[in-house]
Design a protein around this motif. Sequence first.
Motif, mmCIF file in Angstrom:
data_model
loop_
_atom_site.group_PDB
_atom_site.id
_atom_site.type_symbol
_atom_site.label_atom_id
_atom_site.label_comp_id
_atom_site.label_asym_id
_atom_site.label_seq_id
_atom_site.Cartn_x
_atom_site.Cartn_y
_atom_site.Cartn_z
ATOM 1 N N ALA A 1 0.838 -1.199 0.000
ATOM 2 C CA ALA A 1 0.000 0.000 0.000
ATOM 3 C C ALA A 1 0.869 1.243 0.000
ATOM 4 O O ALA A 1 2.043 1.201 0.384
ATOM 5 C CB ALA A 1 -0.932 -0.002 1.211
ATOM 6 N N ALA A 2 0.272 2.358 -0.438
ATOM 7 C CA ALA A 2 0.999 3.627 -0.455
ATOM 8 C C ALA A 2 0.021 4.777 -0.307
ATOM 9 O O ALA A 2 -1.094 4.739 -0.837
ATOM 10 C CB ALA A 2 1.794 3.781 -1.750
ATOM 11 N N MET B 1 1.230 5.415 -10.521
ATOM 12 C CA MET B 1 0.936 5.873 -9.167
ATOM 13 C C MET B 1 0.619 7.363 -9.165
ATOM 14 O O MET B 1 -0.277 7.832 -8.454
ATOM 15 C CB MET B 1 2.109 5.573 -8.239
ATOM 16 N N HIS B 2 1.356 8.121 -9.970
ATOM 17 C CA HIS B 2 1.080 9.550 -10.101
ATOM 18 C C HIS B 2 -0.327 9.763 -10.660
ATOM 19 O O HIS B 2 -1.095 10.596 -10.148
ATOM 20 C CB HIS B 2 2.120 10.195 -11.015
ATOM 21 N N LYS B 3 -0.690 9.007 -11.696
ATOM 22 C CA LYS B 3 -2.023 9.120 -12.296
ATOM 23 C C LYS B 3 -3.110 8.673 -11.318
ATOM 24 O O LYS B 3 -4.245 9.162 -11.373
ATOM 25 C CB LYS B 3 -2.091 8.286 -13.578
ATOM 26 N N ALA B 4 -2.777 7.739 -10.438
ATOM 27 C CA ALA B 4 -3.764 7.190 -9.503
ATOM 28 C C ALA B 4 -4.278 8.232 -8.525
ATOM 29 O O ALA B 4 -5.352 8.067 -7.940
ATOM 30 C CB ALA B 4 -3.157 6.013 -8.745
ATOM 31 N N PRO C 1 -7.054 8.531 -2.624
ATOM 32 C CA PRO C 1 -5.897 8.960 -1.818
ATOM 33 C C PRO C 1 -4.944 7.822 -1.458
ATOM 34 O O PRO C 1 -3.837 8.072 -1.005
ATOM 35 C CB PRO C 1 -6.551 9.523 -0.560
ATOM 36 N N GLN C 2 -5.382 6.573 -1.663
ATOM 37 C CA GLN C 2 -4.553 5.440 -1.292
ATOM 38 C C GLN C 2 -4.439 4.455 -2.443
ATOM 39 O O GLN C 2 -5.384 4.249 -3.210
ATOM 40 C CB GLN C 2 -5.127 4.714 -0.065
#
Length: 289
Positions: A133-134, A245-248, A253-254
């Motif tokens: 997770a991030a 991840m940038h596009k996500a 938010p997670q």
Amino acid sequence: MKIRNPEQSELAEFVALRGQTDSKSALNNLLLRLEVRKTRIEDLWVLINGNNNILAAFSLSHVSGTTPLKVVAPRTAENLGDEAALFLLGWLAEQQGGSRLSLNLSSKRNDPNLVELAYRSGWVEESHVLVYAADLSGVSGFKEPEFTQPFSIEEMLDERFVRFYSLVTNMADSGQVRSILEAKTQHYTTYQAVEGYKVVDATGQLLAAGLVGRQREGVARIELLGVIPPLRGQGWGARLHRYLMHKARQFAPQYVGATDYGNYPMRRIFELNGCTFSEEQWTLVRTHQ
């Protein structure tokens, strides 16, 4: 000990044991699903001890298909105990009948001995994945891979994409590859939002591709479809994953992602891109003999 369907008065405890961070919201959602019959009380089960304490909460349902499949997703008390665990596993085996039974376990929601006891009781491992997770608000320093282009989900069924995925998966049977891509396409149409991004060379040849989207509120998912073999080990997968991840961030938010336990390159990509290990998940099966 006994296993039965929960009473209406036990649904709050049922939801709480299942590890929901917002139990009130989760309970309201469950009650709504029961009201509109998207969930049936007959598919919800609890394991209780002699004092009527709930030790495990799970669902048991049939999934349509050529092979009948019962899917189980239990949440257990932290100290379930071997006796209760073996009782639960034995009860599930009795429900199997002539079908294939699948048991989904997690290092977060289950007593750690449950997996080991399942192995000893005749369950066989079908999959073992690691979840990472991030916090997407902390994603920075990304660099868009050269020649990155968006692609539509429908494009995954084009011949060029079929050839690309054949290289990525090392599968020579284009019909089998197309079937896999058709299944993926159908799966991603269930997302609330999804975007695809590909990396191509100057001639337009597909080099790498991935998908990013929101399957449920608050959580973004990424599938790194792959990098063609000649470019592996050169950082393309890590750069594309970082870009996704940038596009996500526009979706949630997670970010939560998973990979097979033995997929060390993908585990390395998670670590390089600031993702932290969250949990292990196992799918164990019993097949009627």
